[in-house]
Scaffold this active site. Structure first.
Site, short mmCIF file in Angstrom:
data_model
loop_
_atom_site.label_atom_id
_atom_site.label_comp_id
_atom_site.label_asym_id
_atom_site.label_seq_id
_atom_site.Cartn_x
_atom_site.Cartn_y
_atom_site.Cartn_z
NE ARG A 1 -10.70 -15.75 22.92
CZ ARG A 1 -11.12 -16.26 21.80
NH1 ARG A 1 -10.45 -17.25 21.22
NH2 ARG A 1 -12.21 -15.88 21.21
N GLY A 2 -13.21 -17.73 24.54
CA GLY A 2 -14.15 -18.29 23.57
C GLY A 2 -15.10 -19.19 24.34
CB ALA A 3 -18.79 -19.26 24.62
NE ARG B 1 -13.96 -13.62 30.11
CZ ARG B 1 -13.77 -13.49 28.79
NH1 ARG B 1 -13.28 -14.50 28.09
NH2 ARG B 1 -14.08 -12.37 28.16
CD GLN C 1 -10.66 -11.00 21.93
OE1 GLN C 1 -10.56 -9.89 21.45
NE2 GLN C 1 -11.31 -11.23 23.06
CG ASP D 1 -19.33 -15.18 24.74
OD1 ASP D 1 -19.02 -14.73 23.62
OD2 ASP D 1 -18.50 -15.63 25.55
CG ASN E 1 -20.32 -12.77 19.85
OD1 ASN E 1 -19.77 -13.74 20.40
ND2 ASN E 1 -19.86 -12.25 18.74
CE LYS E 2 -14.89 -10.27 23.20
NZ LYS E 2 -14.76 -9.99 24.65
O1 MRU Z 1 -13.75 -12.47 25.37
P1 MRU Z 1 -13.69 -13.69 24.51
O2 MRU Z 1 -12.53 -13.72 23.59
O3 MRU Z 1 -13.87 -14.95 25.32
O4 MRU Z 1 -14.99 -13.55 23.60
C1 MRU Z 1 -15.25 -14.55 22.66
C2 MRU Z 1 -16.41 -14.26 21.79
O5 MRU Z 1 -17.10 -13.29 21.95
C3 MRU Z 1 -16.74 -15.30 20.77
O6 MRU Z 1 -17.35 -14.69 19.67
C4 MRU Z 1 -17.70 -16.31 21.36
O7 MRU Z 1 -17.25 -16.80 22.59
C5 MRU Z 1 -17.92 -17.45 20.44
S1 MRU Z 1 -16.49 -18.49 20.39
C6 MRU Z 1 -16.83 -19.79 19.36
#
Ligand code: MRU
Length: 330
Positions: free
Chosen positions: A44-46, A85, A188, A229, A239-240
């Site tokens: 996970r993480g963009a 996703r 996270q 994201d 973002n999250k």
């Molecule tokens: O659901 P996730 O854990 O994939 O969400 C991740 C985030 O929201 C991060 O802040 C974003 O992807 C930036 S990662 C460098």
């Protein structure tokens, strides 16, 4: 720990659902398995999702080249990966880039797609170093910083985005403390960011998401810094979930709110030509804790995984090509 890797024809992922209790790796040989790993958040993480998607496309290309109708099979697998996703634009972007690459004979598809993914992985560290350097002017010695979700090496496959900036700022200037939002419901922040801050030797404490306003009012936060994201052409930032609330709180308390993300997270078509889909995840993520039901029996949950912060609440956006201030025009 290399979050996303490829060896012996297999995609190798650190299973982030298990961290920090256990370090386990998944070995993935097919595009559907890669899609499942992205959807179920083993990776996970963009930017890390983007990198995993590039490797998933190599697996798809290998499979499609053997099919009776390689073009049709490739498009079917590409659609499947793209839909794993919906919110991080990096995923869609990589699927489109690899599809554009695979124009020649199917016999060469796998090598071409794999070459692209390997080049991406090799460049990730440099890209993240540039992000961290460009973000340095946001920091002062002794600052107290609040961050949300996880933006470290696990989230990019390199050094991280906002996390790499925090880490460099601590090395060069010395930060007093980082407050890491636990980041409900997947934690996270508590599981991954706290783990990475500890490894990097950055003083930190975990707070529950609802404590952010209290911490700001108490003078415990000088800067809020997060990843993204998807960043729209006017700086609006998906973002999250919880990020938008932090930006509103930061404005109320006169605290700068910065976003650090690579250009690959920018979507010049949004808003207007394209809209962002906010991922809605399984209600059980909210209703249960570690597999045990905690919410009242019979209650349902709403579980949006992301929110959108308007660009005018974002005081700076840092990319590998510089530090930008509003009004944004990407
Ligand atoms: O659901 P996730 O854990 O994939 O969400 C991740 C985030 O929201 C991060 O802040 C974003 O992807 C930036 S990662 C460098």
């Amino acid at each position: 720990m290399q979050a996303v890797d490829f060896a012996d024809g297999k995609l190798r992922l650190v299973d982030q659902r298990e961290l920090p209790q256990a370090v386990r790796y998944l070995e993935i040989e097919s595009a559907p398995e890669a899609r499942d790993a992205i959807r179920d958040m083993a990776v996970r993480g963009a930017p890390a999702i983007g990198l995993a998607a590039a490797y998933a496309m190599a697996l798809a290309a290998r499979e499609a080249a053997e099919a009776a109708d390689p073009g049709a099979r490739l498009r079917m697998l590409a659609d499947m990966i793209a839909q794993a996703r919906p919110t991080a634009v990096n995923l869609l972007h990589e699927v489109e880039v690899v599809l554009d690459l695979l124009t020649g004979s199917p016999a060469g598809w796998y090598e071409a797609a794999l070459g692209h993914a390997e080049a991406m992985k090799a460049g990730q560290r440099l890209e993240d170093e540039a992000l961290a350097q460009n973000a340095l002017p946001l920091f002062r010695p002794g600052m107290r910083v609040l961050t949300h979700c996880n933006t470290g090496a696990l989230a990019t496959g390199g050094l991280g985005t906002a996390f790499a900036a925090i880490s460099l700022a601590h090395q060069q200037l010395g930060l007093t403390e980082v407050l890491a939002d636990e980041t409900r419901p997947r934690l996270q922040g508590a599981r991954l960011t706290a783990f990475e801050l500890g490894q990097a030797g950055v003083p930190h404490r975990v707070i529950v998401d609802g404590a952010a306003a209290y911490c700001m009012a108490q003078g415990l936060v000088d800067l809020v810094i997060v990843g993204a994201d998807r960043i729209g052409s006017d700086g609006r930032t998906a973002n999250k979930i919880g990020t938008y609330g932090l930006a509103v709180l930061a404005k109320h308390h006169g605290i700068p709110f910065a976003v650090v993300a690579p250009r690959s997270s920018c979507d010049p078509l949004w808003p207007g030509a394209r809209e962002v889909e906010i991922e809605q995840r399984d209600p059980r993520e909210v209703l249960e804790f570690m597999g045990q039901r905690v919410a009242s029996a019979g209650s349902d949950a709403l579980n949006p995984a992301f929110d959108v912060t308007p660009g005018d609440l974002v005081t700076a956006i840092v990319r590998e090509d510089g530090l930008f201030r509003p009004p944004y025009a990407f």
